[in-house]
Design an enzyme around this catalytic site. Sequence first.
Site, PDB file in Angstrom:
ATOM      1  N   CYS A  95      65.325  49.376  79.547  1.00 34.69           N
ATOM      2  CA  CYS A  95      65.358  48.128  78.866  1.00 34.69           C
ATOM      3  C   CYS A  95      66.518  47.447  78.313  1.00 34.69           C
ATOM      4  CB  CYS A  95      64.232  47.276  79.096  1.00 34.69           C
ATOM      5  SG  CYS A  95      64.389  46.731  77.913  1.00 34.69           S
ATOM      6  N   CYS A 112      64.925  47.983  74.750  1.00 38.03           N
ATOM      7  CA  CYS A 112      64.662  49.479  74.472  1.00 38.03           C
ATOM      8  C   CYS A 112      66.268  49.855  74.307  1.00 38.03           C
ATOM      9  CB  CYS A 112      64.306  49.974  75.161  1.00 38.03           C
ATOM     10  SG  CYS A 112      62.736  49.359  75.677  1.00 38.03           S
ATOM     11  N   ASP A 148      69.208  36.200  68.199  1.00 43.45           N
ATOM     12  CA  ASP A 148      69.824  35.824  69.029  1.00 43.45           C
ATOM     13  C   ASP A 148      70.582  36.192  68.998  1.00 43.45           C
ATOM     14  OD1 ASP A 148      66.978  35.170  71.325  1.00 43.45           O
ATOM     15  OD2 ASP A 148      69.559  34.848  71.801  1.00 43.45           O
ATOM     16  N   HIS A 156      58.125  49.876  74.626  1.00 46.97           N
ATOM     17  CA  HIS A 156      57.652  48.766  75.491  1.00 46.97           C
ATOM     18  C   HIS A 156      56.803  48.651  76.889  1.00 46.97           C
ATOM     19  CE1 HIS A 156      60.754  47.268  79.231  1.00 46.97           C
ATOM     20  NE2 HIS A 156      59.112  47.560  79.838  1.00 46.97           N
ATOM     21  N   GLY A 210      59.861  31.869  81.888  1.00 47.32           N
ATOM     22  CA  GLY A 210      61.491  31.703  81.638  1.00 47.32           C
ATOM     23  C   GLY A 210      61.495  32.877  81.317  1.00 47.32           C
ATOM     24  N   THR A 221      63.230  36.701  80.434  1.00 44.44           N
ATOM     25  CA  THR A 221      64.541  37.095  81.327  1.00 44.44           C
ATOM     26  C   THR A 221      64.745  38.014  80.620  1.00 44.44           C
ATOM     27  OG1 THR A 221      65.951  36.142  79.064  1.00 44.44           O
ATOM     28  CG2 THR A 221      66.029  34.689  81.545  1.00 44.44           C
ATOM     29  N   HIS A 258      60.633  43.045  77.862  1.00 46.29           N
ATOM     30  CA  HIS A 258      59.492  43.728  76.982  1.00 46.29           C
ATOM     31  C   HIS A 258      60.035  42.795  76.178  1.00 46.29           C
ATOM     32  CE1 HIS A 258      60.279  47.319  73.994  1.00 46.29           C
ATOM     33  NE2 HIS A 258      60.001  46.521  73.845  1.00 46.29           N
ATOM     34  N   HIS A 305      58.623  39.672  73.413  1.00 42.89           N
ATOM     35  CA  HIS A 305      59.166  39.384  72.420  1.00 42.89           C
ATOM     36  C   HIS A 305      58.341  38.601  72.223  1.00 42.89           C
ATOM     37  CE1 HIS A 305      61.681  38.455  76.120  1.00 42.89           C
ATOM     38  NE2 HIS A 305      61.756  37.226  74.681  1.00 42.89           N
TER      39      HIS A 305
HETATM   40  P1  5GP Z   1      63.258  35.442  77.260  1.00 45.17           P
HETATM   41  O1  5GP Z   1      64.419  34.358  77.916  1.00 45.17           O
HETATM   42  O2  5GP Z   1      63.333  36.537  77.967  1.00 45.17           O
HETATM   43  O3  5GP Z   1      62.223  34.839  76.674  1.00 45.17           O
HETATM   44  O4  5GP Z   1      64.641  35.370  75.421  1.00 45.17           O
HETATM   45  C1  5GP Z   1      65.037  36.842  75.914  1.00 45.17           C
HETATM   46  C2  5GP Z   1      66.422  36.060  74.544  1.00 45.17           C
HETATM   47  O5  5GP Z   1      66.543  37.610  74.686  1.00 45.17           O
HETATM   48  C3  5GP Z   1      66.929  35.291  75.238  1.00 45.17           C
HETATM   49  O6  5GP Z   1      66.776  34.412  74.453  1.00 45.17           O
HETATM   50  C4  5GP Z   1      68.739  35.789  75.355  1.00 45.17           C
HETATM   51  O7  5GP Z   1      69.115  35.056  73.875  1.00 45.17           O
HETATM   52  C5  5GP Z   1      68.069  37.415  73.761  1.00 45.17           C
HETATM   53  N1  5GP Z   1      69.254  38.551  74.614  1.00 45.17           N
HETATM   54  C6  5GP Z   1      69.394  38.451  76.165  1.00 45.17           C
HETATM   55  N2  5GP Z   1      70.171  39.522  76.106  1.00 45.17           N
HETATM   56  C7  5GP Z   1      70.548  40.003  74.769  1.00 45.17           C
HETATM   57  C8  5GP Z   1      71.521  40.584  73.795  1.00 45.17           C
HETATM   58  O8  5GP Z   1      71.495  41.970  74.783  1.00 45.17           O
HETATM   59  N3  5GP Z   1      71.392  41.309  72.470  1.00 45.17           N
HETATM   60  C9  5GP Z   1      70.287  39.880  71.585  1.00 45.17           C
HETATM   61  N4  5GP Z   1      70.550  39.685  70.428  1.00 45.17           N
HETATM   62  N5  5GP Z   1      69.961  38.674  72.276  1.00 45.17           N
HETATM   63  C10 5GP Z   1      69.926  38.771  73.294  1.00 45.17           C
HETATM   64 ZN    ZN Z   2      62.495  48.147  76.684  1.00 46.51          ZN
END
Ligand code: 5GP
Ligand code: ZN
Length: 111
Positions: free
Chosen positions: A2, A5, A28, A44, A89, A91, A94, A96
């Site tokens: 992912c 990871c 972010d 993970h 929401g 996305t 993993h 966080h």
């Molecule tokens: P979720 O929507 O899963 O709660 O949050 C995922 C967050 O990861 C989003 O705010 C998105 O902007 C951030 N994100 C996704 N891919 C990457 C990446 O490759 N690098 C960084 N720094 N943030 C990422």
């Molecule tokens: Zn992961």
Amino acid sequence: MCVFCEIINGNIPSTKVYEDDMMVAFKDLNPQAPVHVLAVPKEHICCANAITAENSKYVAHIFEKLPEIAKSQGIDSYRIINNCGDDAGQTVKHLHFHLLGGIKMEEGLLK
Ligand code: 5GP
Ligand code: ZN
């Protein structure tokens, strides 16, 4: 593997603001507030539904460190958000925690 990871193992670059043996915190890619840091366990864990007695130490550790991470970003008032599952929401699958701050937020939790 992912995306988080890949960030943890250094294959995808990120702006790290904190790291130790259990967690990493990085900015972010698409910030929703002046301070928007993601705090991520180095194990993970797919989401909050997968937190167990065995891995909850990662969650406890993240929450122990979040105040000093916030302070390092110049804030002592902040919102911590975890999205669990598609309807919430999430996305990146993993676990966080979003650390958001640097702006006066509305009292409501949902837009
Ligand atoms: P979720 O929507 O899963 O709660 O949050 C995922 C967050 O990861 C989003 O705010 C998105 O902007 C951030 N994100 C996704 N891919 C990457 C990446 O490759 N690098 C960084 N720094 N943030 C990422
Ligand atoms: Zn992961």
